[in-house]
Design a protein around this motif. Structure first.
Motif, PDB file in Angstrom:
ATOM      1  N   MET A  14       0.896  -1.184   0.186  1.00  0.00           N
ATOM      2  CA  MET A  14      -0.015   0.059   0.011  1.00  0.00           C
ATOM      3  C   MET A  14       0.914   1.320  -0.191  1.00  0.00           C
ATOM      4  O   MET A  14       1.775   1.221   0.874  1.00  0.00           O
ATOM      5  CB  MET A  14      -0.984   0.127   1.296  1.00  0.00           C
ATOM      6  CG  MET A  14      -1.911   1.338   1.021  1.00  0.00           C
ATOM      7  SD  MET A  14      -2.977   1.192   2.735  1.00  0.00           S
ATOM      8  CE  MET A  14      -4.199   0.437   2.402  1.00  0.00           C
ATOM      9  N   ASN A  15       0.487   2.213  -0.918  1.00  0.00           N
ATOM     10  CA  ASN A  15       1.208   3.533  -0.853  1.00  0.00           C
ATOM     11  C   ASN A  15       0.377   4.497  -0.515  1.00  0.00           C
ATOM     12  O   ASN A  15      -0.889   4.786  -1.217  1.00  0.00           O
ATOM     13  CB  ASN A  15       1.728   3.753  -2.252  1.00  0.00           C
ATOM     14  CG  ASN A  15       2.596   4.868  -2.343  1.00  0.00           C
ATOM     15  OD1 ASN A  15       1.908   6.070  -2.044  1.00  0.00           O
ATOM     16  ND2 ASN A  15       3.657   4.823  -3.079  1.00  0.00           N
ATOM     17  N   LEU A  16       0.348   4.940   0.835  1.00  0.00           N
ATOM     18  CA  LEU A  16      -0.725   5.917   1.129  1.00  0.00           C
ATOM     19  C   LEU A  16      -0.982   7.006   0.303  1.00  0.00           C
ATOM     20  O   LEU A  16      -1.807   7.664   0.121  1.00  0.00           O
ATOM     21  CB  LEU A  16      -0.071   6.509   2.597  1.00  0.00           C
ATOM     22  CG  LEU A  16      -0.192   5.591   3.703  1.00  0.00           C
ATOM     23  CD1 LEU A  16       0.322   5.917   5.088  1.00  0.00           C
ATOM     24  CD2 LEU A  16      -1.802   5.040   3.964  1.00  0.00           C
ATOM     25  N   PRO A  17       0.150   7.726  -0.330  1.00  0.00           N
ATOM     26  CA  PRO A  17      -0.228   9.091  -1.044  1.00  0.00           C
ATOM     27  C   PRO A  17      -1.273   8.672  -2.356  1.00  0.00           C
ATOM     28  O   PRO A  17      -2.155   9.181  -2.608  1.00  0.00           O
ATOM     29  CB  PRO A  17       0.975   9.484  -1.544  1.00  0.00           C
ATOM     30  CG  PRO A  17       2.111   9.226  -0.466  1.00  0.00           C
ATOM     31  CD  PRO A  17       1.520   7.553   0.059  1.00  0.00           C
ATOM     32  N   GLU A  18      -1.040   7.449  -3.026  1.00  0.00           N
ATOM     33  CA  GLU A  18      -1.522   6.789  -3.985  1.00  0.00           C
ATOM     34  C   GLU A  18      -3.144   6.589  -3.523  1.00  0.00           C
ATOM     35  O   GLU A  18      -4.044   6.690  -4.363  1.00  0.00           O
ATOM     36  CB  GLU A  18      -0.835   5.788  -4.633  1.00  0.00           C
ATOM     37  CG  GLU A  18       0.364   6.152  -5.392  1.00  0.00           C
ATOM     38  CD  GLU A  18       1.008   4.856  -6.091  1.00  0.00           C
ATOM     39  OE1 GLU A  18       0.543   3.648  -5.971  1.00  0.00           O
ATOM     40  OE2 GLU A  18       1.831   5.106  -6.694  1.00  0.00           O
ATOM     41  N   GLU A  19      -2.946   5.939  -2.387  1.00  0.00           N
ATOM     42  CA  GLU A  19      -4.261   5.360  -1.826  1.00  0.00           C
ATOM     43  C   GLU A  19      -5.330   6.849  -1.550  1.00  0.00           C
ATOM     44  O   GLU A  19      -6.404   6.525  -1.640  1.00  0.00           O
ATOM     45  CB  GLU A  19      -4.261   4.537  -0.590  1.00  0.00           C
ATOM     46  CG  GLU A  19      -5.488   4.177   0.140  1.00  0.00           C
ATOM     47  CD  GLU A  19      -6.412   3.258  -0.643  1.00  0.00           C
ATOM     48  OE1 GLU A  19      -7.519   2.842  -0.635  1.00  0.00           O
ATOM     49  OE2 GLU A  19      -5.726   2.487  -1.856  1.00  0.00           O
ATOM     50  N   ARG A  22      -6.450   8.151  -4.923  1.00  0.00           N
ATOM     51  CA  ARG A  22      -7.517   7.201  -5.497  1.00  0.00           C
ATOM     52  C   ARG A  22      -8.851   7.412  -4.786  1.00  0.00           C
ATOM     53  O   ARG A  22      -9.867   7.482  -5.448  1.00  0.00           O
ATOM     54  CB  ARG A  22      -6.917   5.848  -5.160  1.00  0.00           C
ATOM     55  CG  ARG A  22      -8.110   4.826  -5.781  1.00  0.00           C
ATOM     56  CD  ARG A  22      -7.777   3.523  -5.631  1.00  0.00           C
ATOM     57  NE  ARG A  22      -8.279   2.935  -4.233  1.00  0.00           N
ATOM     58  CZ  ARG A  22      -9.626   2.752  -3.647  1.00  0.00           C
ATOM     59  NH1 ARG A  22     -10.588   2.774  -4.391  1.00  0.00           N
ATOM     60  NH2 ARG A  22      -9.620   2.783  -2.438  1.00  0.00           N
ATOM     61  N   ARG A  23      -8.772   7.618  -3.349  1.00  0.00           N
ATOM     62  CA  ARG A  23     -10.099   7.824  -2.664  1.00  0.00           C
ATOM     63  C   ARG A  23     -10.774   9.331  -2.953  1.00  0.00           C
ATOM     64  O   ARG A  23     -11.810   9.746  -3.124  1.00  0.00           O
ATOM     65  CB  ARG A  23      -9.871   7.786  -1.100  1.00  0.00           C
ATOM     66  CG  ARG A  23      -9.405   6.292  -0.698  1.00  0.00           C
ATOM     67  CD  ARG A  23      -9.472   5.839   0.650  1.00  0.00           C
ATOM     68  NE  ARG A  23      -9.361   4.636   0.977  1.00  0.00           N
ATOM     69  CZ  ARG A  23      -9.345   4.171   2.177  1.00  0.00           C
ATOM     70  NH1 ARG A  23      -9.994   4.857   3.159  1.00  0.00           N
ATOM     71  NH2 ARG A  23      -9.067   2.593   2.398  1.00  0.00           N
ATOM     72  N   GLU A  24      -9.721  10.273  -2.930  1.00  0.00           N
ATOM     73  CA  GLU A  24     -10.405  11.518  -3.476  1.00  0.00           C
ATOM     74  C   GLU A  24     -10.680  11.783  -4.854  1.00  0.00           C
ATOM     75  O   GLU A  24     -11.836  12.350  -4.934  1.00  0.00           O
ATOM     76  CB  GLU A  24      -9.150  12.567  -3.420  1.00  0.00           C
ATOM     77  CG  GLU A  24      -8.530  12.620  -2.015  1.00  0.00           C
ATOM     78  CD  GLU A  24      -7.437  13.770  -1.754  1.00  0.00           C
ATOM     79  OE1 GLU A  24      -6.861  13.914  -2.694  1.00  0.00           O
ATOM     80  OE2 GLU A  24      -7.309  14.511  -0.690  1.00  0.00           O
ATOM     81  N   ALA A  25      -9.987  10.930  -5.781  1.00  0.00           N
ATOM     82  CA  ALA A  25     -10.576  10.829  -6.982  1.00  0.00           C
ATOM     83  C   ALA A  25     -11.972  10.094  -7.170  1.00  0.00           C
ATOM     84  O   ALA A  25     -13.005  10.585  -7.919  1.00  0.00           O
ATOM     85  CB  ALA A  25      -9.571   9.981  -8.074  1.00  0.00           C
ATOM     86  N   ARG A  26     -12.437   9.208  -6.305  1.00  0.00           N
ATOM     87  CA  ARG A  26     -13.462   8.173  -6.176  1.00  0.00           C
ATOM     88  C   ARG A  26     -14.497   9.283  -5.570  1.00  0.00           C
ATOM     89  O   ARG A  26     -15.754   9.414  -6.050  1.00  0.00           O
ATOM     90  CB  ARG A  26     -13.335   7.285  -5.521  1.00  0.00           C
ATOM     91  CG  ARG A  26     -14.374   6.033  -5.606  1.00  0.00           C
ATOM     92  CD  ARG A  26     -14.099   5.544  -6.921  1.00  0.00           C
ATOM     93  NE  ARG A  26     -14.935   4.764  -7.186  1.00  0.00           N
ATOM     94  CZ  ARG A  26     -15.332   4.146  -8.396  1.00  0.00           C
ATOM     95  NH1 ARG A  26     -14.757   4.372  -9.576  1.00  0.00           N
ATOM     96  NH2 ARG A  26     -16.246   3.236  -8.741  1.00  0.00           N
ATOM     97  N   LEU A  27     -14.079  10.258  -4.585  1.00  0.00           N
ATOM     98  CA  LEU A  27     -15.236  11.221  -4.042  1.00  0.00           C
ATOM     99  C   LEU A  27     -15.679  12.201  -4.937  1.00  0.00           C
ATOM    100  O   LEU A  27     -16.818  12.488  -5.278  1.00  0.00           O
ATOM    101  CB  LEU A  27     -14.712  11.786  -2.760  1.00  0.00           C
ATOM    102  CG  LEU A  27     -14.474  10.688  -1.525  1.00  0.00           C
ATOM    103  CD1 LEU A  27     -13.724  11.640  -0.318  1.00  0.00           C
ATOM    104  CD2 LEU A  27     -15.853  10.511  -1.130  1.00  0.00           C
ATOM    105  N   ALA A  28     -14.676  12.639  -5.919  1.00  0.00           N
ATOM    106  CA  ALA A  28     -15.103  13.776  -6.858  1.00  0.00           C
ATOM    107  C   ALA A  28     -16.001  12.944  -8.044  1.00  0.00           C
ATOM    108  O   ALA A  28     -16.877  13.675  -8.398  1.00  0.00           O
ATOM    109  CB  ALA A  28     -13.523  14.007  -7.580  1.00  0.00           C
TER     110      ALA A  28
END
Length: 281
Positions: A14-19, A22-28
């Motif tokens: 797991m790469n925290l910045p990438e995760e 990813r979650r921010e893009a999903r929320l958008a």
């Protein structure tokens, strides 16, 4: 809490910045989908409200003309805003949930094709987001009217009950085309006597829809309508079962429309090869 989070173990891989990204893009994406759902709900409400007001106006006019209160339950006014069942597909937001034969629902488009009864060549295509076919008659009539004169002019339009409406019958006549649109689904086991009998004479003041319904009950009308089952139905069947095209590979209404046009062009090439004059060996 921040120190505890920094010291907590992170799963391998797991790469925290990438995760987080990813979650921010999903929320958008979810926020954008919410805006689109609200826009669709607004357009749906405006359409349903216009139909509701037209129905109420007709009821009031009829009540004034007869002097009697209209019987039956009055139509229910539409509800503004998204309903609990409204949703959007994040992969292809231009597709729609549609019922499929055999039961169930799929994320899909509604592909249309106009087929020449003599040659079985596709002369018009269309893809729509509506599962109802009634609104597709006028666009297809306009397309057929724009075809080159060298291809000839259609004189009849055959369609199943999904395409029927009084407005579509009038539209066909306005384009100089004789409509044969089934008013209702055919019975599986009709009375044999009806197949060899003619309907009673039609009233002189009959509407275009009534004239067409009467025409479909005549032996000549039934014979013409039967052509639909041996022209357009086989075309769709062969495209699906022989050519193997059962789902679109592209996304978006414009791309899917182009894909369907290419599929129909492939069918036309296949059909023209079968129609070419046979030469002796």
């Amino acid at each position: 809490l921040a120190e505890q989070a920094d010291q907590s173990s992170v799963p391998d891989g797991m790469n925290l910045p990438e995760e987080i990204a990813r979650r921010e893009a999903r929320l958008a994406a979810m926020a954008e989908a919410k805006v689109k759902i609200e826009a669709r709900a607004k357009a749906r409400f405006e359409q349903e409200q216009a139909a509701y007001e037209a129905t109420m106006a007709r009821r009031e006019d009829k009540a004034k003309a007869t002097g009697k209160k209209q019987g039956g339950r009055p139509p229910t006014p539409p509800t503004a805003g998204p309903t609990p069942k409204e949703q959007i597909n994040l992969t292809d937001d231009e597709s729609r949930i549609m019922p499929v034969s055999g039961g169930g629902f799929e994320q899909a488009y509604n592909a249309q094709a106009a087929v020449d009864a003599a040659s079985m060549l596709v002369v018009g295509t269309g893809v729509t987001q509506a599962c109802n076919d009634k609104a597709q008659v006028t666009p297809m009539l306009e397309h057929l009217a724009g075809l080159p004169a060298t291809l000839g002019k259609p004189d009849r339009l055959l369609g199943d009950s999904g395409f029927y409406s009084a407005a579509n019958v009038a539209a066909c006549e306005a384009h100089g085309i004789d409509p044969f649109l089934a008013v209702k689904r055919d019975e599986h086991h009709p009375d044999p006597i009806e197949r060899f009998s003619e309907p009673p004479p039609l009233a002189a003041e009959a509407s275009p829809a009534q004239r067409m319904a009467h025409k479909l009950k005549t032996q000549a009308g039934r014979a013409l309508y039967t052509l639909r089952k041996q022209t357009v139905e086989p075309v769709f069947g062969i495209i699906k079962s022989v050519m193997g095209f059962r789902q679109f590979l592209l996304r978006g209404l414009a791309k899917v429309s182009g894909e369907w046009m290419l599929v129909c062009m492939a069918w036309n090439l296949k059909r023209m090869a079968a129609l070419r004059p046979k030469t002796g060996s």
